[in-house]
Design a protein around this motif. Structure first.
Motif, PDB file in Angstrom:
ATOM      1  N   LYS A  67      39.430  37.493  43.189  1.00 53.13           N
ATOM      2  CA  LYS A  67      40.048  36.329  43.650  1.00 53.13           C
ATOM      3  C   LYS A  67      38.905  35.814  44.749  1.00 53.13           C
ATOM      4  CE  LYS A  67      44.049  33.696  45.753  1.00 53.13           C
ATOM      5  NZ  LYS A  67      45.501  34.040  45.952  1.00 53.13           N
ATOM      6  N   GLU A  68      38.605  36.428  45.747  1.00 55.73           N
ATOM      7  CA  GLU A  68      37.610  35.908  46.508  1.00 55.73           C
ATOM      8  C   GLU A  68      36.351  35.690  45.927  1.00 55.73           C
ATOM      9  OE1 GLU A  68      37.171  38.904  49.918  1.00 55.73           O
ATOM     10  OE2 GLU A  68      39.366  38.643  50.411  1.00 55.73           O
ATOM     11  N   VAL A  88      39.340  27.295  39.582  1.00 55.06           N
ATOM     12  CA  VAL A  88      40.074  28.680  39.325  1.00 55.06           C
ATOM     13  C   VAL A  88      41.485  28.189  39.589  1.00 55.06           C
ATOM     14  CG1 VAL A  88      40.596  30.979  39.925  1.00 55.06           C
ATOM     15  CG2 VAL A  88      38.250  30.291  39.736  1.00 55.06           C
ATOM     16  N   LYS A  89      42.466  28.264  38.767  1.00 57.44           N
ATOM     17  CA  LYS A  89      43.899  27.778  38.886  1.00 57.44           C
ATOM     18  C   LYS A  89      44.680  29.168  38.727  1.00 57.44           C
ATOM     19  CE  LYS A  89      47.314  24.539  37.427  1.00 57.44           C
ATOM     20  NZ  LYS A  89      47.490  23.539  36.422  1.00 57.44           N
ATOM     21  N   GLU A 126      29.455  38.725  33.964  1.00 52.88           N
ATOM     22  CA  GLU A 126      29.591  39.033  35.339  1.00 52.88           C
ATOM     23  C   GLU A 126      30.586  39.480  35.884  1.00 52.88           C
ATOM     24  OE1 GLU A 126      26.853  39.402  37.564  1.00 52.88           O
ATOM     25  OE2 GLU A 126      25.406  38.801  35.627  1.00 52.88           O
ATOM     26  N   LEU A 127      31.863  39.003  35.532  1.00 50.58           N
ATOM     27  CA  LEU A 127      33.428  39.441  36.000  1.00 50.58           C
ATOM     28  C   LEU A 127      33.317  40.813  35.631  1.00 50.58           C
ATOM     29  CD1 LEU A 127      35.917  38.693  37.209  1.00 50.58           C
ATOM     30  CD2 LEU A 127      36.608  37.758  35.101  1.00 50.58           C
ATOM     31  N   LYS A 128      32.962  41.112  34.260  1.00 48.82           N
ATOM     32  CA  LYS A 128      33.067  42.525  33.603  1.00 48.82           C
ATOM     33  C   LYS A 128      32.252  43.539  34.628  1.00 48.82           C
ATOM     34  CE  LYS A 128      33.801  41.249  28.836  1.00 48.82           C
ATOM     35  NZ  LYS A 128      33.478  41.380  27.734  1.00 48.82           N
ATOM     36  N   LEU A 176      42.847  39.468  39.519  1.00 44.98           N
ATOM     37  CA  LEU A 176      42.514  38.491  40.556  1.00 44.98           C
ATOM     38  C   LEU A 176      42.609  39.646  41.967  1.00 44.98           C
ATOM     39  CD1 LEU A 176      44.219  35.247  40.550  1.00 44.98           C
ATOM     40  CD2 LEU A 176      41.887  35.659  40.301  1.00 44.98           C
ATOM     41  N   LYS A 177      43.304  40.654  41.861  1.00 44.51           N
ATOM     42  CA  LYS A 177      43.405  41.579  42.984  1.00 44.51           C
ATOM     43  C   LYS A 177      42.592  42.634  42.770  1.00 44.51           C
ATOM     44  CE  LYS A 177      48.448  40.591  43.350  1.00 44.51           C
ATOM     45  NZ  LYS A 177      49.776  41.160  43.090  1.00 44.51           N
ATOM     46  N   ASN A 178      41.828  42.793  41.642  1.00 47.72           N
ATOM     47  CA  ASN A 178      40.965  43.873  41.572  1.00 47.72           C
ATOM     48  C   ASN A 178      39.855  43.930  42.587  1.00 47.72           C
ATOM     49  OD1 ASN A 178      42.734  44.532  39.283  1.00 47.72           O
ATOM     50  ND2 ASN A 178      40.560  44.969  38.108  1.00 47.72           N
ATOM     51  N   LYS A 179      39.339  45.301  43.113  1.00 53.46           N
ATOM     52  CA  LYS A 179      38.474  45.296  44.010  1.00 53.46           C
ATOM     53  C   LYS A 179      37.015  45.270  43.520  1.00 53.46           C
ATOM     54  CE  LYS A 179      41.076  46.469  47.748  1.00 53.46           C
ATOM     55  NZ  LYS A 179      41.217  45.067  48.697  1.00 53.46           N
ATOM     56  N   ILE A 180      36.189  44.535  44.298  1.00 49.98           N
ATOM     57  CA  ILE A 180      34.772  44.576  43.801  1.00 49.98           C
ATOM     58  C   ILE A 180      34.157  45.992  43.876  1.00 49.98           C
ATOM     59  CG2 ILE A 180      32.441  43.385  44.151  1.00 49.98           C
ATOM     60  CD1 ILE A 180      34.617  41.425  43.043  1.00 49.98           C
TER      61      ILE A 180
END
Length: 190
Positions: A67-68, A88-89, A126-128, A176-180
């Motif tokens: 999310k961040e 982002v919605k 990139e998200l993956k 959205l809550k997943n850690k980088i």
């Protein structure tokens, strides 16, 4: 690349080089023509990791979760292109990543479309790379959709696709809550 008013010598000798949107239009048209590949933007977006590390690295350094990272990416998309803005919605069970076309670029439709295609696949890949699981979009939609390429779009994006006014990826909200994981691309590719 003299066809776009860009001299090869300038590319090799100047540390920074500005390319106008009209030049970008000529470049994209020639890429498509010479490669005979209408989906050049999509394919380029899936393989762009290393070249974009500066922007992506910055997003990773400033973010602890997806999310961040997406919030920061929204404020940085102008570093990649001035054709689109990123939103982002959040919805009840899902969230969408939307690239909205900005006005004033009707004289460069090929460049704008190819950059939209690029951004859609680039953001997905990139998200993956940011998290330990493979976030699969629920669906994707975009203005350049052509029925004859549907199977290839689905192979690239990993979900059902359709035509829409903007470029949109929709995911389960839980991502959205997943850690980088890290800014280290070697670890991200494991």
């Amino acid at each position: 690349m003299t066809f776009a008013g860009i001299k090869h010598q300038d590319l090799n000798t100047k540390s920074s080089f500005n390319i106008s949107n009209v030049q970008m239009e000529i470049i994209w048209k020639n890429i498509i023509h010479l490669s005979k590949n209408e989906l050049s933007g999509f394919h380029f977006g899936t393989s762009m990791q290393i070249a974009a590390l500066g922007v992506v690295g910055q997003v990773i350094q400033m973010s602890s979760n997806v999310k961040e990272a997406l919030r920061h990416a929204c404020s940085m998309v102008h570093l990649l292109t001035d054709f689109y803005m990123l939103n982002v919605k959040e919805k009840e069970n899902t969230f969408t990543i939307t690239f909205e076309k900005l006005g004033g670029y009707s004289d460069t439709p090929t460049a704008q479309d190819q950059m939209g295609d690029f951004l859609l696949s680039f953001v997905l890949y990139e998200l993956k790379g940011l998290i330990l699981e493979n976030p699969m979009p629920i669906h994707a939609s975009f203005p350049t959709f052509k029925k004859r390429h549907e199977k290839e779009y689905e192979a690239i994006l990993g979900c059902p696709v359709k035509k829409s006014e903007n470029y949109i990826l929709e995911f389960k909200k839980e991502y959205l809550k997943n850690k980088i994981i890290t800014a280290n691309y070697e670890i991200q590719n494991l």
